[in-house]
Write an enzyme that holds these catalytic residues in place. Structure first.
Site, short mmCIF file in Angstrom:
data_model
loop_
_atom_site.label_atom_id
_atom_site.label_comp_id
_atom_site.label_asym_id
_atom_site.label_seq_id
_atom_site.Cartn_x
_atom_site.Cartn_y
_atom_site.Cartn_z
N ASP A 74 0.80 -1.22 0.00
CA ASP A 74 0.00 0.00 0.00
C ASP A 74 0.83 1.27 0.00
O ASP A 74 0.41 2.30 -0.51
CB ASP A 74 -1.01 0.01 1.15
CG ASP A 74 -0.39 -0.28 2.50
OD1 ASP A 74 0.84 -0.45 2.59
OD2 ASP A 74 -1.15 -0.33 3.50
N ASP A 453 3.78 1.09 13.70
CA ASP A 453 3.05 -0.16 13.81
C ASP A 453 3.76 -1.29 14.53
O ASP A 453 3.11 -2.18 15.06
CB ASP A 453 2.60 -0.68 12.43
CG ASP A 453 1.78 0.32 11.67
OD1 ASP A 453 1.03 1.07 12.30
OD2 ASP A 453 1.91 0.38 10.44
#
Length: 741
Positions: A74, A453
């Site tokens: 992405d 993350d």
């Protein structure tokens, strides 16, 4: 992951303007560009190995070449699988600073009749502030590319990014390509992607806020297009087809209802001539709570519901088992054999189902799965074992090996060759968004990293994923701060988004951690950057919510047991410790363009130099190692500034006109000042530079093949190895460069 990619993947509200169905998507065409020979800059560039760490949104095996596959991410570019080497080769690292928005890959297409041809549809965001998309086309499997700039925006990091391929080579004509967009309808090219125009006859009407075309798939000589803007309940079509490339029609009898609101992916079984489609009630990867799987016998037009398990049941602990369906992949060697994946199934954990009889019965592969994540230990997420996965939308079956299945998650790509034993198939693919880097002056590790993350990592080796995985006690999602006491390097502190605390300290250089005894109340909602003074006796913690709201900073002098507010510290600023004097801290107020300093170990701050560039929170203030009061300010397109009097005054550095981030490393032989590394502009190009003479002159140390999009977060040198530099990227992990010997 507990908090899915919040640091860089939260999509801003807004929409692109709708484009009339008759609008033409013209294109500017760039010539083929061959990647320069690695090392053309005198440097060798490699990834610091972590392994994956990002959302793999698509995997595409070539149907006619054994061992050839491509992957899209992405925000981290595209990759080609090298079956002989067992690793992925990055294909888009040549995209530079101005093309940062093209590191998101919306779709990949291959030409079954011409194995060398591969096409990429690029564009990370479809928002008004982002650039338009582009199509790259290659005749040599991505070794060289030609580029076409589009007049429309693509959204590889927006909702629906895990849907199917929106780019397709027409099954009747290799010169014809189709490209589905989110807000501008269906585009068509008749010259192998060199120019594009709106496809005539496509009946679905694009909107400024919908999903548009979510996939394109060939079924024999027909092309099917999934449409994500239907409501799924009132009969609004969400699947269209053309048999001749000109006339399009809504597919009759298609499923309706909430569970079939958005078609996610489709795959065609050439043996049985059946098209399998997965559905969900939202585009995903988040927000799905219902879904289904249906198949269409294309010869007869008959539909059948072949959903493995209906969402909405109750799990063993009483939770409601909500989810959608995501990936679907057919076995090219065995009729009626295929796999589908669930998505957003948090209660009972996502799985992959497999059938060998066209969907009459299914087997969950999760039950018998045995995982080996020894190559990427972070995938345990601080627990005893990894889970099967989440955000499973990329799913592929090797057309030459029925038991070779791969699926993507929000952090990795798992593969099996016996339907039971699974391991990351991720070598060479690095997608981390990097936020902080420290290179300690001594000890086992040459690098500590703070990441989006996956928290903080201690890199014992640069060529292997950290053995300890994510720093635990507590485990963070995204790291927001990482700092080391300059005169006491065994002491390190970190901050971030955690489930069980938002700050921690280490007394062994970052190998092991302990949470702060207490934390300010605001820390749980807005953890921000953190600093420790030179001897580790004082901590300063700034607080910034992910939406940009700034809060008062706090100070601790007892290792995080108690905290007090610092009213004179500029809200949201990044605290910077003087590396030689433990009584000194600095902060740059980006709202006013003022340097503030503390002479009492952070208890109070007063203004010093003013009139500096303001209005951009991305300004970076750093202190030169081993020197008191030697400060450097990267002010982006305003240039580079230096103070040698602790911020009382600054002078502009004349050798560069833009500076985005700056750091220091070991001095060159014979030099009495550390090597300076910078991402900035000394001429017309934004690049990575090194200076060995206090920024009087600069040498570019990356080249046109190694640019990695946006690299303005952190760059630092190694204090023990002259010439070695570590570079943070936003989607291509940690790059490190070393001079060729």
């Amino acid at each position: 992951m507990r908090t899915p990619r919040l640091s860089r993947r939260a999509v801003l509200a807004g929409s692109a303007a709708a484009v009339a169905a008759t609008a033409v998507s013209s294109a500017a065409v760039s010539p083929a560009v061959a990647a320069p020979v690695a090392g053309a800059s005198g440097y060798r560039w490699r990834n610091v190995v972590i392994g994956g760490t990002g959302f793999v949104t698509g995997v595409l095996f070539h149907p006619a070449v054994r061992g050839l596959a491509y992957a899209r991410t992405d925000i981290g570019g595209a990759y080609r699988w090298d079956d002989r080497a067992g690793r992925w080769t990055p294909l888009t690292d040549h995209l530079g600073w101005d093309d940062w928005n093209l590191l998101g890959v919306e779709a990949i297409a291959v030409d079954p009749a011409h194995p060398g041809r591969v096409y990429l549809a690029l564009g990370t965001y479809a928002q008004s502030w982002a650039g338009n998309g582009a199509v790259l086309r290659s005749e040599d499997r991505g070794a060289t590319w030609s580029r076409t700039d589009l007049d429309v925006k693509l959204g590889a990091n927006e909702d629906g990014r895990g849907a199917g391929e929106r780019l397709l080579v027409d099954p009747r004509d290799s010169d014809t390509l189709w490209l589905g967009t989110r807000h501008d309808g269906l585009l068509k090219s008749t010259d192998r992607g060199a120019t594009w125009a709106a496809a005539s006859g496509f009946p679905a009407k694009a909107s400024a806020s919908g999903q548009g075309v979510v996939f394109l798939v060939a079924a024999g000589r027909a092309v099917y297009a999934g449409w994500g803007d239907g409501d799924g309940t009132s009969g609004t079509a969400n699947l269209y087809r053309t048999a001749d490339g000109t006339a399009w029609e809504a597919v009759p009898g298609q499923p309706s209802g909430t569970a079939a609101k958005v078609p996610i992916r489709a795959a065609y079984d050439t043996h049985t001539r059946e098209l399998y489609v997965t559905y969900a009630n939202a585009p995903g990867p988040n927000g799905q709570s219902d879904g289904s799987v249906h198949k269409l016998r294309t010869a007869t037009g008959k539909w059948a519901d072949v959903t493995p398990v209906k969402p909405g049941g109750t799990t063993d602990d009483g939770s409601v088992d909500t989810f959608g369906y995501g990936g679907v992949a057919v076995d090219a060697r065995r009729p009626g054999t295929l796999a589908v994946s669930t998505n957003n199934r948090w209660a009972d954990v996502d799985t992959v189902y497999r059938t060998t009889n066209g969907g009459r019965t299914w087997t969950s592969l999760k039950g018998a799965a045995v995982f080996d994540v020894s190559e990427t230990p972070y995938l345990k997420w601080g627990d005893d074992k990894p889970k099967f996965g989440w955000w499973i939308q990329a799913l592929a079956v090797d057309p030459y090996d029925s038991k070779h299945i791969v699926y993507g998650t929000g952090a990795t790509l798992y593969g099996t060759r016996d339907l039971k034993r699974w391991a990351p198939q991720i070598r060479g693919l690095e997608e981390t968004a990097v936020r902080q880097l420290i290179s300690p002056p001594g000890g086992e590790a040459h690098l500590l990293s703070g990441l989006g993350d996956i928290g903080v990592m201690y890199h014992e080796r640069l060529t292997a994923s950290p053995a300890r995985g994510m720093a635990a006690n507590p485990v963070f999602g995204s790291a927001t701060g990482l700092a080391q006491a300059a005169a006491r390097p065994s002491y390190v502190v970190r901050a971030g988004w955690g489930d069980n605390g938002n700050g921690a300290c280490s007394n062994d250089g970052g190998r092991t951690w302990a949470p702060f005894e207490a934390q300010p109340d605001i820390a749980k909602d807005a953890p921000g950057p953190i600093a420790t003074n030179a001897d580790g006796s004082a901590l300063l913690w700034s607080f910034v919510h992910w939406d940009g709201t700034k809060y008062a900073a706090h100070r601790s002098t007892d290792n995080g047991t108690t905290w007090s507010e610092i009213s004179s510290f500029p809200k949201g600023a990044t605290p910077v410790a003087d590396p030689a004097d433990p009584t000194l801290f600095y902060a740059y107020d980006t709202d006013t363009g003022t340097l503030l300093a503390s002479t009492d170990s952070g208890r109070s701050f007063t203004a010093r130099a003013g009139g500096l560039p303001s209005g951009d929170a991305q300004f970076k203030l750093v202190a030169a190692p081993g020197r008191s009061g030697d400060l450097w300010l990267s002010a982006k397109w305003n240039g580079l500034y230096r103070s040698t009097d602790g911020g009382a005054s600054f002078s502009k550095v004349a050798s560069c006109w833009a500076s985005y981030t700056l750091g220091f490393g070991k001095a060159a032989d014979g030099a009495d000042y550390p090597a300076i590394y910078q991402v900035g502009s000394t001429d017309t190009i934004t690049a990575v530079y090194r200076s060995d003479d206090e920024a009087k002159t600069w040498t570019r140390i990356n080249d046109d093949a190694h640019q990695w999009g946006w690299t303005g977060e952190v760059v630092i040198g190694d204090p023990r190895v002259y010439g070695r530099v570590y570079l943070a990227t936003n989607g291509r992990g940690i790059q490190y460069g070393e001079p060729l010997r």
